[in-house]
Design a protein around this motif. Structure first.
Motif, mmCIF file in Angstrom:
data_model
loop_
_atom_site.group_PDB
_atom_site.id
_atom_site.type_symbol
_atom_site.label_atom_id
_atom_site.label_comp_id
_atom_site.label_asym_id
_atom_site.label_seq_id
_atom_site.Cartn_x
_atom_site.Cartn_y
_atom_site.Cartn_z
ATOM 1 N N ASP A 278 0.827 -1.243 -0.108
ATOM 2 C CA ASP A 278 -0.086 -0.010 0.148
ATOM 3 C C ASP A 278 0.906 1.155 -0.073
ATOM 4 O OD1 ASP A 278 0.654 -1.068 2.805
ATOM 5 O OD2 ASP A 278 -0.606 0.555 3.370
ATOM 6 N N GLU A 279 2.256 1.446 0.723
ATOM 7 C CA GLU A 279 2.865 2.492 0.754
ATOM 8 C C GLU A 279 3.460 2.776 -0.638
ATOM 9 O OE1 GLU A 279 7.065 3.664 2.851
ATOM 10 O OE2 GLU A 279 5.500 2.653 4.243
ATOM 11 N N TRP A 280 4.143 1.598 -1.304
ATOM 12 C CA TRP A 280 4.627 1.628 -2.351
ATOM 13 C C TRP A 280 3.571 2.038 -3.614
ATOM 14 C CZ3 TRP A 280 2.721 -1.298 -6.579
ATOM 15 C CH2 TRP A 280 3.535 -0.970 -7.744
ATOM 16 N N PHE A 281 2.398 1.646 -3.328
ATOM 17 C CA PHE A 281 1.604 2.011 -4.452
ATOM 18 C C PHE A 281 0.887 3.386 -4.334
ATOM 19 C CE2 PHE A 281 -3.476 1.800 -5.039
ATOM 20 C CZ PHE A 281 -3.165 2.288 -6.173
ATOM 21 N N LEU A 282 0.713 4.086 -3.031
ATOM 22 C CA LEU A 282 0.370 5.330 -2.926
ATOM 23 C C LEU A 282 1.765 6.342 -3.436
ATOM 24 C CD1 LEU A 282 -1.732 7.357 -2.002
ATOM 25 C CD2 LEU A 282 -0.993 7.089 0.361
ATOM 26 N N ALA A 283 2.823 5.982 -2.771
ATOM 27 C CA ALA A 283 4.159 6.964 -3.098
ATOM 28 C C ALA A 283 4.505 6.954 -4.643
ATOM 29 C CB ALA A 283 5.216 6.330 -2.346
ATOM 30 N N SER A 284 4.457 5.503 -5.161
ATOM 31 C CA SER A 284 4.727 5.721 -6.574
ATOM 32 C C SER A 284 3.806 6.403 -7.530
ATOM 33 C CB SER A 284 5.141 4.271 -7.186
ATOM 34 O OG SER A 284 4.050 3.535 -7.080
ATOM 35 N N SER A 285 2.411 6.026 -7.110
ATOM 36 C CA SER A 285 1.469 6.814 -7.752
ATOM 37 C C SER A 285 1.491 8.311 -7.645
ATOM 38 C CB SER A 285 0.074 6.365 -7.327
ATOM 39 O OG SER A 285 -0.094 4.797 -7.769
ATOM 40 N N CYS A 286 1.701 8.711 -6.463
ATOM 41 C CA CYS A 286 1.990 10.135 -6.244
ATOM 42 C C CYS A 286 3.121 10.871 -7.099
ATOM 43 C CB CYS A 286 1.979 10.503 -4.942
ATOM 44 S SG CYS A 286 0.362 10.221 -3.987
ATOM 45 N N LEU A 287 4.121 10.231 -6.992
ATOM 46 C CA LEU A 287 5.316 10.642 -7.877
ATOM 47 C C LEU A 287 4.818 10.753 -9.366
ATOM 48 C CD1 LEU A 287 8.236 11.532 -7.979
ATOM 49 C CD2 LEU A 287 8.620 9.040 -7.961
ATOM 50 N N ALA A 288 4.115 9.698 -9.851
ATOM 51 C CA ALA A 288 4.006 9.913 -11.352
ATOM 52 C C ALA A 288 2.826 10.930 -11.646
ATOM 53 C CB ALA A 288 3.478 8.419 -11.934
ATOM 54 N N LEU A 289 1.894 10.905 -10.930
ATOM 55 C CA LEU A 289 0.721 11.849 -10.913
ATOM 56 C C LEU A 289 1.357 13.467 -10.901
ATOM 57 C CD1 LEU A 289 -2.251 10.116 -9.538
ATOM 58 C CD2 LEU A 289 -1.502 10.311 -11.747
ATOM 59 N N THR A 290 2.135 13.516 -9.895
ATOM 60 C CA THR A 290 2.837 14.784 -9.865
ATOM 61 C C THR A 290 3.471 15.318 -11.116
ATOM 62 O OG1 THR A 290 2.898 14.668 -7.357
ATOM 63 C CG2 THR A 290 4.714 16.072 -8.512
ATOM 64 N N VAL A 291 4.336 14.529 -11.658
ATOM 65 C CA VAL A 291 5.066 14.871 -12.916
ATOM 66 C C VAL A 291 4.027 15.184 -13.859
ATOM 67 C CG1 VAL A 291 6.705 13.904 -14.519
ATOM 68 C CG2 VAL A 291 7.220 13.455 -12.325
ATOM 69 N N LEU A 292 3.056 14.317 -14.007
ATOM 70 C CA LEU A 292 1.823 14.651 -15.149
ATOM 71 C C LEU A 292 1.479 16.030 -14.961
ATOM 72 C CD1 LEU A 292 -0.074 11.262 -15.926
ATOM 73 C CD2 LEU A 292 1.864 12.580 -17.121
ATOM 74 N N VAL A 293 1.100 16.425 -13.666
ATOM 75 C CA VAL A 293 0.561 17.686 -13.482
ATOM 76 C C VAL A 293 1.742 18.762 -13.621
ATOM 77 C CG1 VAL A 293 -0.432 19.344 -11.705
ATOM 78 C CG2 VAL A 293 -1.146 17.326 -11.707
ATOM 79 N N TRP A 294 2.899 18.681 -13.423
ATOM 80 C CA TRP A 294 4.019 19.453 -13.564
ATOM 81 C C TRP A 294 4.152 19.736 -15.179
ATOM 82 C CZ3 TRP A 294 9.618 17.528 -12.668
ATOM 83 C CH2 TRP A 294 10.392 18.376 -12.877
#
Length: 198
Positions: A128-144
């Motif tokens: 769950d930690e890996w899923f949330l963290a890696s997803s946040c990283l990818a989605l952050t880059v897309l917003v950026w």
């Protein structure tokens, strides 16, 4: 080890690291997992199939408890897909990054992979930690990158799926052609039937 080779396409060779680990592929994996975890009691086998479809190479023996925790992470991530504007997506991402991730770091998983970024707290973090963290990283880059929300919730009233909107062409409203066609057919039928007699 939470190392994932993010690809399901037979056209991508094992050595094509940049394609397998692209931000867009990671974001699409996020959407697929959010959708798989949307059920009241997601089946661990179904969640494992999604992970394998996106290249998980290690054993994926998820317990019901691990899947329940992943479902909680998916609920948090769904908030990002509900954002109407980049500002709203950024606020949600900042909160999730602050509350649920560690500092940005590079890892090669002990030399078993090329160097790549992680924001989970450990290479052996729980699913769950890996899923949330890696997803946040990818989605952050897309917003950026695009200054837009990274995805949407399907506009069809009969569907709760999320999807990534980044890509060529006009902005999508539906998660699939099937949902778009179903809504067009329903609108056409409503238009043909006209107003109901009063």
């Amino acid at each position: 080890m939470r190392y994932i080779a993010l690809v399901s396409s037979p056209h991508v060779t094992d050595g094509d690291w940049s394609t397998r680990h692209s931000v867009l592929t990671m974001a699409r994996r996020t959407a697929a997992l959010v959708n798989a975890l949307a059920e009241d009691r997601p089946d661990p086998g179904d969640v494992a199939k999604v992970l394998r479809a996106y290249g998980e190479t290690g054993p994926v023996d998820l317990t019901a408890q691990e899947v329940a925790r992943m479902r909680n992470a998916a609920d948090r991530l769904r908030e990002i897909f509900a954002a109407e504007h980049a500002d709203e997506a950024a606020v949600t991402l900042n909160r999730l990054l602050r509350e649920h991730t560690g500092p940005l770091r590079l890892t090669s998983h002990g030399g078993g992979a090329p160097w790549h970024p992680h924001v989970d707290r450990d290479d052996d973090a729980p699913w769950d930690e890996w899923f949330l963290a890696s997803s946040c990283l990818a989605l952050t880059v897309l917003v950026w990158d695009r200054q837009l929300p990274p995805g949407r919730i399907c506009a069809s009233g009969a569907c709760r799926n999320v999807f990534i909107t980044q890509g060529p062409g006009p902005e999508r409203r539906y998660c699939s052609r099937r949902c778009a066609t179903r809504e067009r057919v329903a609108a056409h039928r409503r238009a043909r039937s006209g107003p109901s007699p009063g």
